[in-house]
Design an enzyme around this catalytic site. Structure first.
Site, PDB file in Angstrom:
ATOM      1  N   SER A   1       1.483  -9.914   0.228  1.00 43.88           N
ATOM      2  CA  SER A   1       1.171  -8.490   0.107  1.00 43.88           C
ATOM      3  C   SER A   1       1.423  -7.659   1.359  1.00 43.88           C
ATOM      4  O   SER A   1       1.517  -6.435   1.266  1.00 43.88           O
ATOM      5  CB  SER A   1      -0.291  -8.312  -0.330  1.00 43.88           C
ATOM      6  OG  SER A   1      -1.164  -8.906   0.620  1.00 43.88           O
TER       7      SER A   1
ATOM      8  N   LYS B   1       0.809  -1.221   0.000  1.00 38.93           N
ATOM      9  CA  LYS B   1       0.000   0.000   0.000  1.00 38.93           C
ATOM     10  C   LYS B   1       0.844   1.274   0.000  1.00 38.93           C
ATOM     11  O   LYS B   1       0.359   2.346  -0.379  1.00 38.93           O
ATOM     12  CB  LYS B   1      -0.933   0.008   1.210  1.00 38.93           C
ATOM     13  CG  LYS B   1      -2.060  -0.999   1.151  1.00 38.93           C
ATOM     14  CD  LYS B   1      -3.157  -0.558   0.202  1.00 38.93           C
ATOM     15  CE  LYS B   1      -4.403  -1.416   0.348  1.00 38.93           C
ATOM     16  NZ  LYS B   1      -5.514  -0.950  -0.493  1.00 38.93           N
TER      17      LYS B   1
END
Length: 415
Positions: free
Chosen positions: A314, A61
């Site tokens: 992730s 992110k």
């Protein structure tokens, strides 16, 4: 699901993702792609892990959030920004906003992992815990945005954010150009959308597969309904809170509808098993959302047999308390942490005798308690509850037999 814009999938290109990569140089980390030989054995192919858990703030992110903030006007920055997030987007925004001097307000669901909340606050931004889930947090965010005229930084339904996330695919395909399959977790779909565009433009024959947790299958239900289990999950929370998003975006859905080849759904226990496996096999810490790609390979290795597979890990922002509990539960499930219920006389030194037998048999006492009051036994008797670390379930039976041979009636407790 919102209606997708007819041309939304054409609004972003490989060139924009490559431009985002230039913007991110010196700002984010070019995370490593590593081989996983233990998974090669399982799939009879080659498996590679893209370690975005090592990224700035612990997840991918940080990429999209910076690309978006870098393109704000001075007037938009001065008004202050606002976003909603289950944690990783919040960390990315908070980290960059602090460095860029942009006032930021972040709305997070009340059940967000404590570690993510406290790390976000640590960057000096305003954090508001509001809503039982991301949908309620989003609605409250929109109210605050209108009230204070903040600039909204959407966590996934934004072209600049999607372009930033797509840079993950540029890197993994630079490292392993001949991948057959790319496995990507999906919450709102920003990562999968950006990566799918980049991957398909670079290598049109690559298969891009999205993964969702059974707790929240909004995208899978809309695009690949056959991938969703017919029986709904009974769990009320998921360890993969980073992808527990019950609303979609018109941009991400249009892109995924065009570029995504398939979606698969993983169950909660499979996610827990994947987190544990990463730690034991690769010494890699992943959060629930970060481990769903591995979870699908562990659960269905035959799907990926003899293929060259890339899995995006992730993020790694898992709460330490949850991680500790998960690892202990793993020991229980594998028969390496056993609870014995031992009957004994209530006399001095009896715990020492029991401990000696367990130790001599090779067990390591993890926890022990002496119950005199809450059992229907004679007043001069007691039960000892001993939680013991063993080598295996067979070793646990050996310890149990040793206790019985030593004069202590013992059973292995299931509860």
């Amino acid at each position: 699901m919102k209606k997708s814009r007819p041309n939304a999938a054409e609004d972003i290109s490989l060139q924009q993702i490559q431009e985002a990569a230039e913007i991110l140089k010196g700002i984010t980390i070019r995370t490593p792609t590593i081989s996983a030989p233990w998974l090669n054995v399982l799939t009879k192919g080659e498996v590679f892990l893209k370690l975005e858990n090592l990224q700035v703030t612990g997840s991918f992110k940080a990429r999209g959030s910076y690309v978006k903030l870098s393109k704000l006007t001075e007037e938009e920055r001065a008004r202050g920004i606002i976003t909603m997030s289950a944690g990783n987007h919040a960390l990315g925004i908070a980290y960059h906003a602090q460095r860029m001097g942009i006032p930021a307000t972040i709305v997070m669901p009340k059940n967000t992992a404590i570690a993510k909340v406290e790390r976000t606050r640590g960057f000096g931004v305003a954090v508001i815990l509001q809503g039982e889930n991301m949908t309620e947090s989003r609605d409250f965010t929109m109210q605050l945005m209108k009230k204070h005229n903040y600039t909204l930084i959407h966590p996934f339904n934004d072209l600049d954010v999607i372009a930033g996330q797509g840079t993950v695919a540029l890197e993994i395909l630079e490292d392993v150009p001949d991948l057959d399959v790319l496995i990507v977790p999906i919450g709102g779909g920003g990562l999968a959308a950006g990566m799918a565009i980049a991957a398909k433009e670079i290598k049109p024959d690559i298969q891009v597969i999205g993964i969702q947790a059974a707790f929240c299958t909004v995208v899978a239900q809309a695009l690949f309904p056959n991938s969703v289990p017919s029986l709904p999950t009974k769990i009320h929370q998921t360890i993969a809170e980073g992808i527990a998003i019950r609303f979609s975006g018109d941009l991400t859905m249009a892109i995924l509808a065009k570029y995504l080849d398939d979606m698969l759904v993983v169950e909660e226990q499979q996610i827990e098993d994947a987190i544990e496996a990463l730690i034991l096999q690769n010494k890699i810490v992943a959060e629930g959302a970060g481990a769903v790609g591995l979870a699908i390979v562990l659960a269905n290795p035959e799907i990926f047999e003899k293929k060259k597979v890339g899995i995006v890990i992730s993020g790694g922002n898992i709460d330490s308390r949850i991680l500790s509990s998960l690892l202990l539960r793993g020991l229980v499930h594998s028969g390496k942490l056993i609870r014995f219920k031992i009957e004994s006389d209530d006399t001095p030194g009896i715990l020492g005798d029991i401990s000696k037998i367990i130790g001599k048999a090779g067990g390591n006492i993890f926890e022990i308690s002496h119950q005199r009051l809450f059992n229907h036994i004679a007043v001069k008797m007691a039960y000892v509850d001993a939680v013991v670390e063993t080598r295996s379930s067979n070793h646990a039976v050996e310890i149990c037999n040793a206790l019985v041979a030593g004069g202590f009636p013992t059973v292995i407790s299931e509860s």
